[in-house]
Design a protein around this motif. Structure first.
Motif, PDB file in Angstrom:
ATOM      1  N   GLU A 149       6.482 -36.258  -7.618  1.00 21.01           N
ATOM      2  CA  GLU A 149       6.371 -35.301  -6.672  1.00 21.01           C
ATOM      3  C   GLU A 149       5.101 -35.733  -5.882  1.00 21.01           C
ATOM      4  O   GLU A 149       4.048 -35.414  -6.160  1.00 21.01           O
ATOM      5  N   ARG A 153       1.924 -29.711  -5.549  1.00 16.66           N
ATOM      6  CA  ARG A 153       2.359 -29.307  -6.805  1.00 16.66           C
ATOM      7  C   ARG A 153       2.285 -30.668  -7.908  1.00 16.66           C
ATOM      8  O   ARG A 153       2.241 -30.289  -8.995  1.00 16.66           O
ATOM      9  N   GLU A 213      18.749 -25.017  -8.966  1.00 21.27           N
ATOM     10  CA  GLU A 213      17.613 -24.259  -9.314  1.00 21.27           C
ATOM     11  C   GLU A 213      16.734 -25.487 -10.120  1.00 21.27           C
ATOM     12  O   GLU A 213      15.513 -25.805 -10.051  1.00 21.27           O
ATOM     13  N   ILE A 214      17.402 -26.243 -11.262  1.00 19.60           N
ATOM     14  CA  ILE A 214      16.854 -27.309 -11.801  1.00 19.60           C
ATOM     15  C   ILE A 214      16.315 -28.701 -11.069  1.00 19.60           C
ATOM     16  O   ILE A 214      15.255 -28.983 -11.248  1.00 19.60           O
ATOM     17  N   GLU A 216      15.620 -28.674  -7.870  1.00 17.57           N
ATOM     18  CA  GLU A 216      14.474 -28.324  -6.830  1.00 17.57           C
ATOM     19  C   GLU A 216      13.209 -27.718  -7.637  1.00 17.57           C
ATOM     20  O   GLU A 216      12.263 -27.526  -6.828  1.00 17.57           O
ATOM     21  N   GLY A 217      13.369 -27.569  -9.049  1.00 18.87           N
ATOM     22  CA  GLY A 217      12.260 -27.205  -9.577  1.00 18.87           C
ATOM     23  C   GLY A 217      11.579 -28.001 -10.313  1.00 18.87           C
ATOM     24  O   GLY A 217      11.719 -29.142 -10.268  1.00 18.87           O
ATOM     25  N   PRO A 218      10.484 -27.625 -10.943  1.00 17.68           N
ATOM     26  CA  PRO A 218       9.583 -28.654 -11.690  1.00 17.68           C
ATOM     27  C   PRO A 218       9.978 -29.036 -13.083  1.00 17.68           C
ATOM     28  O   PRO A 218       9.550 -29.902 -13.704  1.00 17.68           O
ATOM     29  N   SER A 219      11.072 -28.580 -13.630  1.00 14.36           N
ATOM     30  CA  SER A 219      11.454 -28.820 -15.004  1.00 14.36           C
ATOM     31  C   SER A 219      11.971 -30.181 -15.158  1.00 14.36           C
ATOM     32  O   SER A 219      11.920 -30.897 -16.230  1.00 14.36           O
ATOM     33  N   HIS A 223       5.494 -32.719 -17.028  1.00 17.83           N
ATOM     34  CA  HIS A 223       4.546 -31.786 -17.211  1.00 17.83           C
ATOM     35  C   HIS A 223       3.736 -32.202 -18.275  1.00 17.83           C
ATOM     36  O   HIS A 223       3.833 -32.577 -19.124  1.00 17.83           O
TER      37      HIS A 223
END
Length: 334
Positions: A149, A153, A213-214, A216-219, A223
């Motif tokens: 990314e 973020r 959601e996955i 577009e999300g951070p998962s 990490h």
């Protein structure tokens, strides 16, 4: 018992150079901030029209095979380390086999992240020692830029990683006291979630495996608990290096070259200080390539070999730490 000697080393990195100054355009960061925390000045990002994990690996492999004075047809087996395969499945080993024009030889894929290449060396070494194979190609390769990314973020992870491939040709030898002297592999799964990519995981209900959601999300991004990783890395690096030395009744003074996984220049400098090694006895290239995960050690080895730092008779120590947590070392007499 046969030993495994390094006959040739090669690498390939994409042409596109991404400087810290370029990253400043995408996120709230500065060249000074990145250099101070990681030691990285630039890294390579793949060209989607040109590069794949498989063909980058093939280019690195051909260089290693040529430097070994062998032909592609001499390869008996492939061990391939990556966490960024071209496909979810099959693994990249068979894709490399196809790229090289080989037929029917076995190909084994490893997913040990930053420790993957040393794990691969250890596996290949065991095959050679038992006599099952004579000439094994060990590869580490990653394309990580397509998952980063390039925004605020993702900043703490995105400034670190780059793309590339490295390869080593191992071959059986009857010469005692030469080649891979020992390898040492460890893991501690209690810390798996401190450095990981959660999704898309298979342990989900079918309707939850890959949702909007996955996506577009951070998962689906890496990490990393940076402080936790750093703390464990500096400890485990030292332990596994000393383990290799003790196993071979050698001292740190006998290391001609330490090639650590290129995770963070601060970690390498700390190791150098703790082991009392001069600058010419530690090889770092993270400044130019960033962290290329499984590819970092073979890329560094290839450059060190070309610079004459891994000539015959030299004692070379490899060490890595990364996701899992996993860590590993290898002691080699060239």
């Amino acid at each position: 018992m046969k030993t495994s000697v390094i006959k040739g080393i090669g690498h390939y990195v994409p042409e596109r150079i991404v400087t810290n100054a370029e990253l400043e355009k995408y996120m709230n960061t500065t060249n000074e901030w990145i250099v101070e925390r990681t030691g990285i000045n630039e890294r390579r990002f793949f060209n989607p029209e040109v590069d794949t994990v498989a063909n980058m690996s093939a280019k690195a492999s051909r260089m290693a095979i040529e430097r070994a004075g062998l032909s592609v047809q001499d390869i008996d087996f492939i061990v391939f380390a990556t966490i960024t395969p071209d496909y979810f499945f099959p693994g990249s080993g068979v894709l490399l086999q196809r790229e090289l024009g080989l037929e029917n030889i076995g190909a084994l894929d490893l997913r040990n992240a930053c420790s993957g290449f040393i794990y691969g060396l250890s596996v290949a070494d065991q095959f050679i020692k038992t006599g099952m194979y004579k000439t094994v190609l060990v590869v580490g390769a990653e394309i990580q830029s397509s998952t980063l990314e390039l925004n605020d973020r993702g900043r703490n992870v995105s400034v670190i990683f780059g793309d590339g491939a490295g390869a080593v040709v191992l071959q059986a030898s009857e010469e005692k006291g030469k080649g891979i002297l020992s390898t040492h592999l460890h893991s501690d799964g209690r810390f798996a979630e401190e450095l990981y990519v959660k999704d898309p995981g298979s342990s989900r209900k079918p309707e939850e495996r890959l949702t909007t959601e996955i996506i577009e999300g951070p998962s689906i991004r890496a990490h990393m608990n940076g402080n936790m990783v750093f703390k464990h890395a500096v400890q485990r690096f030292q332990e596994v290096i000393h383990e290799a030395l003790e196993a071979n009744k050698m001292t740190k003074e006998q290391i001609d070259l330490l090639v650590p996984h290129q995770a963070n220049l601060r970690i390498s400098k700390y190791l150098q200080e703790q082991l009392h090694l001069s600058d010419d006895r530690v090889y770092n290239n993270i400044m130019r390539y960033g962290n290329t995960t499984a590819a970092s050690i073979p890329i560094a080895m290839s450059e060190a070999w070309a610079e004459g730092k891994m000539s015959e008779g030299k004692v070379v120590c490899l060490a890595a730490f990364g996701s899992g947590f996993t860590w590993a070392s290898a002691l080699i007499k060239m």
